[in-house]
Enzyme design. Sequence first.
Site, PDB file in Angstrom:
ATOM      1  N   ALA A   9       0.867  -1.174   0.000  1.00  0.00           N
ATOM      2  CA  ALA A   9       0.000   0.000   0.000  1.00  0.00           C
ATOM      3  C   ALA A   9       0.906   1.225   0.000  1.00  0.00           C
ATOM      4  O   ALA A   9       2.071   1.143   0.382  1.00  0.00           O
ATOM      5  CB  ALA A   9      -0.868  -0.013   1.255  1.00  0.00           C
ATOM      6  N   GLY A  50       0.475  -5.011   0.687  1.00  0.00           N
ATOM      7  CA  GLY A  50      -0.670  -4.973  -0.212  1.00  0.00           C
ATOM      8  C   GLY A  50      -0.356  -5.617  -1.563  1.00  0.00           C
ATOM      9  O   GLY A  50      -1.248  -6.172  -2.220  1.00  0.00           O
ATOM     10  N   GLU A  65      -0.845  -9.110  -1.141  1.00  0.00           N
ATOM     11  CA  GLU A  65      -2.292  -9.377  -1.001  1.00  0.00           C
ATOM     12  C   GLU A  65      -2.994  -9.364  -2.354  1.00  0.00           C
ATOM     13  O   GLU A  65      -3.922 -10.143  -2.590  1.00  0.00           O
ATOM     14  CB  GLU A  65      -2.913  -8.351  -0.044  1.00  0.00           C
ATOM     15  CG  GLU A  65      -2.420  -8.567   1.385  1.00  0.00           C
ATOM     16  CD  GLU A  65      -2.895  -7.497   2.341  1.00  0.00           C
ATOM     17  OE1 GLU A  65      -2.500  -6.320   2.158  1.00  0.00           O
ATOM     18  OE2 GLU A  65      -3.665  -7.823   3.260  1.00  0.00           O
ATOM     19  N   GLU A 122       3.970  -5.844   7.034  1.00  0.00           N
ATOM     20  CA  GLU A 122       3.196  -4.824   7.750  1.00  0.00           C
ATOM     21  C   GLU A 122       3.554  -4.760   9.228  1.00  0.00           C
ATOM     22  O   GLU A 122       3.532  -3.683   9.832  1.00  0.00           O
ATOM     23  CB  GLU A 122       1.691  -5.089   7.597  1.00  0.00           C
ATOM     24  CG  GLU A 122       1.119  -4.716   6.233  1.00  0.00           C
ATOM     25  CD  GLU A 122       1.233  -5.827   5.209  1.00  0.00           C
ATOM     26  OE1 GLU A 122       2.020  -6.781   5.411  1.00  0.00           O
ATOM     27  OE2 GLU A 122       0.523  -5.753   4.179  1.00  0.00           O
TER      28      GLU A 122
HETATM   29  C1  3H9 Z   1       0.511  -2.307   3.450  1.00  0.00           C
HETATM   30  O1  3H9 Z   1       0.708  -2.772   2.366  1.00  0.00           O
HETATM   31  C2  3H9 Z   1      -0.810  -2.318   4.142  1.00  0.00           C
HETATM   32  C3  3H9 Z   1      -1.810  -3.257   3.529  1.00  0.00           C
HETATM   33  O2  3H9 Z   1      -1.663  -4.561   4.012  1.00  0.00           O
HETATM   34  C4  3H9 Z   1      -3.241  -2.908   3.916  1.00  0.00           C
HETATM   35  C5  3H9 Z   1      -3.830  -1.713   3.330  1.00  0.00           C
HETATM   36  C6  3H9 Z   1      -5.303  -1.574   3.634  1.00  0.00           C
HETATM   37  N1  3H9 Z   1       4.662   3.398   0.115  1.00  0.00           N
HETATM   38  O3  3H9 Z   1      13.315   1.553   0.627  1.00  0.00           O
HETATM   39  P1  3H9 Z   1      13.791   2.311  -0.556  1.00  0.00           P
HETATM   40  C7  3H9 Z   1       9.488   4.747  -1.066  1.00  0.00           C
HETATM   41  S1  3H9 Z   1       1.754  -1.524   4.297  1.00  0.00           S
HETATM   42  C8  3H9 Z   1       5.164   4.598  -0.182  1.00  0.00           C
HETATM   43  O4  3H9 Z   1      14.871   3.299  -0.362  1.00  0.00           O
HETATM   44  P2  3H9 Z   1      14.888  -0.078  -1.704  1.00  0.00           P
HETATM   45  C9  3H9 Z   1      10.542   5.065  -0.019  1.00  0.00           C
HETATM   46  O5  3H9 Z   1      10.040   5.928   0.962  1.00  0.00           O
HETATM   47  C10 3H9 Z   1       3.143  -1.553   3.201  1.00  0.00           C
HETATM   48  N2  3H9 Z   1       6.477   4.813  -0.457  1.00  0.00           N
HETATM   49  O6  3H9 Z   1      14.189   1.334  -1.762  1.00  0.00           O
HETATM   50  C11 3H9 Z   1      11.620   5.692  -0.866  1.00  0.00           C
HETATM   51  O7  3H9 Z   1      11.248   7.028  -1.130  1.00  0.00           O
HETATM   52  P3  3H9 Z   1      12.351   8.182  -1.245  1.00  0.00           P
HETATM   53  C12 3H9 Z   1       3.826  -2.848   3.206  1.00  0.00           C
HETATM   54  C13 3H9 Z   1       7.295   3.763  -0.418  1.00  0.00           C
HETATM   55  O8  3H9 Z   1      15.148  -0.464  -3.098  1.00  0.00           O
HETATM   56  C14 3H9 Z   1      11.520   4.917  -2.179  1.00  0.00           C
HETATM   57  O9  3H9 Z   1      10.227   4.334  -2.196  1.00  0.00           O
HETATM   58  N3  3H9 Z   1       5.013  -2.746   2.403  1.00  0.00           N
HETATM   59  C15 3H9 Z   1       6.830   2.478  -0.098  1.00  0.00           C
HETATM   60  O10 3H9 Z   1      15.999  -0.071  -0.726  1.00  0.00           O
HETATM   61  C16 3H9 Z   1      12.558   3.836  -2.300  1.00  0.00           C
HETATM   62  O11 3H9 Z   1      12.491   3.008  -1.159  1.00  0.00           O
HETATM   63  C17 3H9 Z   1       6.190  -2.428   2.957  1.00  0.00           C
HETATM   64  O12 3H9 Z   1       6.302  -2.215   4.142  1.00  0.00           O
HETATM   65  C18 3H9 Z   1       5.457   2.309   0.178  1.00  0.00           C
HETATM   66  N4  3H9 Z   1       4.926   1.107   0.467  1.00  0.00           N
HETATM   67  O13 3H9 Z   1      13.804  -1.057  -1.088  1.00  0.00           O
HETATM   68  C19 3H9 Z   1       7.348  -2.371   2.022  1.00  0.00           C
HETATM   69  N5  3H9 Z   1       7.878   1.632  -0.131  1.00  0.00           N
HETATM   70  O14 3H9 Z   1      13.191   7.793  -2.411  1.00  0.00           O
HETATM   71  C20 3H9 Z   1       8.102  -1.091   2.228  1.00  0.00           C
HETATM   72  C21 3H9 Z   1       8.948   2.357  -0.465  1.00  0.00           C
HETATM   73  O15 3H9 Z   1      11.507   9.409  -1.439  1.00  0.00           O
HETATM   74  N6  3H9 Z   1       9.182  -0.902   1.290  1.00  0.00           N
HETATM   75  N7  3H9 Z   1       8.615   3.649  -0.642  1.00  0.00           N
HETATM   76  O16 3H9 Z   1      13.074   8.161   0.072  1.00  0.00           O
HETATM   77  C22 3H9 Z   1      10.332  -1.575   1.343  1.00  0.00           C
HETATM   78  O17 3H9 Z   1      10.542  -2.466   2.134  1.00  0.00           O
HETATM   79  C23 3H9 Z   1      11.418  -1.128   0.408  1.00  0.00           C
HETATM   80  O18 3H9 Z   1      11.118   0.166  -0.026  1.00  0.00           O
HETATM   81  C24 3H9 Z   1      11.626  -2.019  -0.838  1.00  0.00           C
HETATM   82  C25 3H9 Z   1      12.653  -1.343  -1.779  1.00  0.00           C
HETATM   83  C26 3H9 Z   1      12.164  -3.381  -0.387  1.00  0.00           C
HETATM   84  C27 3H9 Z   1      10.351  -2.195  -1.604  1.00  0.00           C
END
Ligand code: 3H9
Length: 676
Positions: free
Chosen positions: A64, A103, A106, A126
């Site tokens: 999400a 998400g 999901e 999450e």
């Molecule tokens: C969810 O899904 C809830 C649902 O179950 C229910 C809903 C009803 N959203 O980490 P990076 C940005 S909760 C917005 O440096 P990497 C991050 O801030 C979500 N922005 O890259 C950064 O921005 P900036 C569950 C996001 O290659 C840029 O992307 N998912 C999101 O080292 C690059 O990120 C997670 O918790 C996001 N979801 O790693 C996964 N994700 O450049 C969270 C990233 O402006 N994400 N950004 O600073 C990660 O674990 C890592 O970002 C990922 C890439 C492994 C994907």
Amino acid sequence: MDASPIRIERHGAVLVIVADNPPVNALGAAVRAGLEAGIKQGEVDESIAAMVIRCDGRTFFAGADITEFGQPMREPALPILVDVIEAASKPVVAAIHGTALGGGCEVALACHYRIAVPSATIGLPEVKLGLLPGAGGTQRLPRIAGVALAVRMTAIGDPISARTAVEAGLVDRLVGEDTLADDAIAFAKEIAGKRPLPRASERTIEPDPAAIEAFRDAHGRKLRGLDAPAANIACIEQASSGASFRDGIAYEREQFARLMSGTQSAAQRYLFFAERQAAKVDDLPADIRLRPIGKVGVIGAGTMGGGISMNFLKAGIPVTIVETGQEALDRGTAVIRRHYDASAKRGRVTADQVDAMMARLTPTLDLRALAECDLVIEAVYEDMAVKQELFGQLDAICKPGAILASNTSYLNIDEMAAVTGRPGDVIGTHFFSPANVMKLLEVVRGARTAPDVLATVMALAKAIGKVAVVSGVGPGFIGNRMLSQRANPANRMLMEGIAPERIDRVLTDFGMPMGVFQMSDLAGVDIGWHRDPTRIESIRDALAAQGRWGQKTGKGFYDYDENRTPTPSPEVKAIIDRLRAQGGHADTTYTDDEILGALLYPMVNEGANILDDGIAQRASDIDVVWIHGYGWPAYRGGPMFWANTVGLAKVVAGLDARGVAVAPLLRKKAQGGETF
Ligand code: 3H9
């Protein structure tokens, strides 16, 4: 209006819905709307027999869009969208590469089939944001992959590899690393006519209390104090309780909303962005050219040097490690090997990987072997004269452009840089012990550190899995400067009649991994001691004089048994009583909350000074230091975030009451009703 991040492609009877929402294809409102429209188009178009959902760019949906949390939800909400996907009357295939997280996972679970490239990972992280999967993940995952895996994936939050996902029945087929788009179309054609459609929500599963019990036994301690893991487990239990899918979803919704409105999740979501913000240095140009780092030198094969080396070896970067004596060098190398072997035993790496990591290590007694290194980190004794001599030698040996780094935890980097003819190449890299485990790297920017040197080290930190925070030069940088502020009130409370074990217990109840005195015993009570047993000016002097040097001598503030289990010491109590009598200290009563304030408010205060002095770039950087360097509980968001939740006016009042000089910035913010 912006173009939609979703495009639709037709390949014969297969409709391919492609998302392109850089950087990580987060499932923001426009993506959700486009996906829903795509599915509906596939449904009504009679020439379409199957659909594929895939993503452009580096990854499948990473979750999400976290930036939308806390705002009114724009339609279609993710839980609605996944239901639309699953309810489709034609098969929908998720084609996964990169990271299918939260998400994103999901969405994949709602699809009828999932295919993936071998390098993909799939997870429900999450819980790391203090949440649970709120779009059916807790109900669909166990129905597909079983209770045991679902509990592990949701309550710990680490992703699994595509191969593991295949074994678990979570992914139907692995396809070529570079042929996902074509393979997905071929797969969709292959299954287009199959009925009934496999819908996760229509499956039932048996309860598995043994798996949940085993999980609690293995991880209960680590998850202490956290709300979200327990809520995730409760949802999985619900999914396997025999209740209907709909009831399970209702329960998930309720738990998700509860967690989302709590302080723990607010803190953990704040931390997510704080970690990423910390990587940004405000005055560095975005297009700065980094220096290539192909080879690293480490000086010192002790605990610190060895731990530092392991980070690079694991990341595939060769390390030359230098010691002054053969015995120390051999010992250091053997310790590294032992660590890797232990990881292999636990199944974290393969024996081949251990061999490959060890093959990247070149142990030597010759400092000149560092001539070809692109980065040299010294981890020798904390003594300015020793460090300066070493930097003089490195200046003569290392190739032009090599970065010269010190792992000092409090000495002045500028004084080291001054003895070289290349102060721009000098920087501090302060690792935290154990250096192969702790995620924090304090990157100390000297007065003359070149911008590209700083940028290179920040990027390298990320490459070796560290969270880097920039600190200016000053005693103790960010972390240790604040740590020293906790020692004074702790010692003062001892003199006021509060037992060391109570002070420590208040900190561990708060969620710190250990208390002040436990930490002191671990580090060594004799550190910084003047070594004169007749000069007793503090409790530390008294303990050190009696050989109570901490864990290494089996006794310090606590007594230790052979398993290093601490017990309160009658001898220490007697020493404290004697010192109190000599100093004429009266008993003071404290509530636990007052003890906590006495210990932590001065740290917040020092954090404010650190900000005012320009040592830290931002308050959230300070929080990242404390969470990743000292084990401050993530669910409390770090000292500055925590102070906001306490209320800065209350913090100031507590400091005033104890006669602590309040930082001007803190007082100003408190008076203005502001936060950090
Ligand atoms: C969810 O899904 C809830 C649902 O179950 C229910 C809903 C009803 N959203 O980490 P990076 C940005 S909760 C917005 O440096 P990497 C991050 O801030 C979500 N922005 O890259 C950064 O921005 P900036 C569950 C996001 O290659 C840029 O992307 N998912 C999101 O080292 C690059 O990120 C997670 O918790 C996001 N979801 O790693 C996964 N994700 O450049 C969270 C990233 O402006 N994400 N950004 O600073 C990660 O674990 C890592 O970002 C990922 C890439 C492994 C994907």
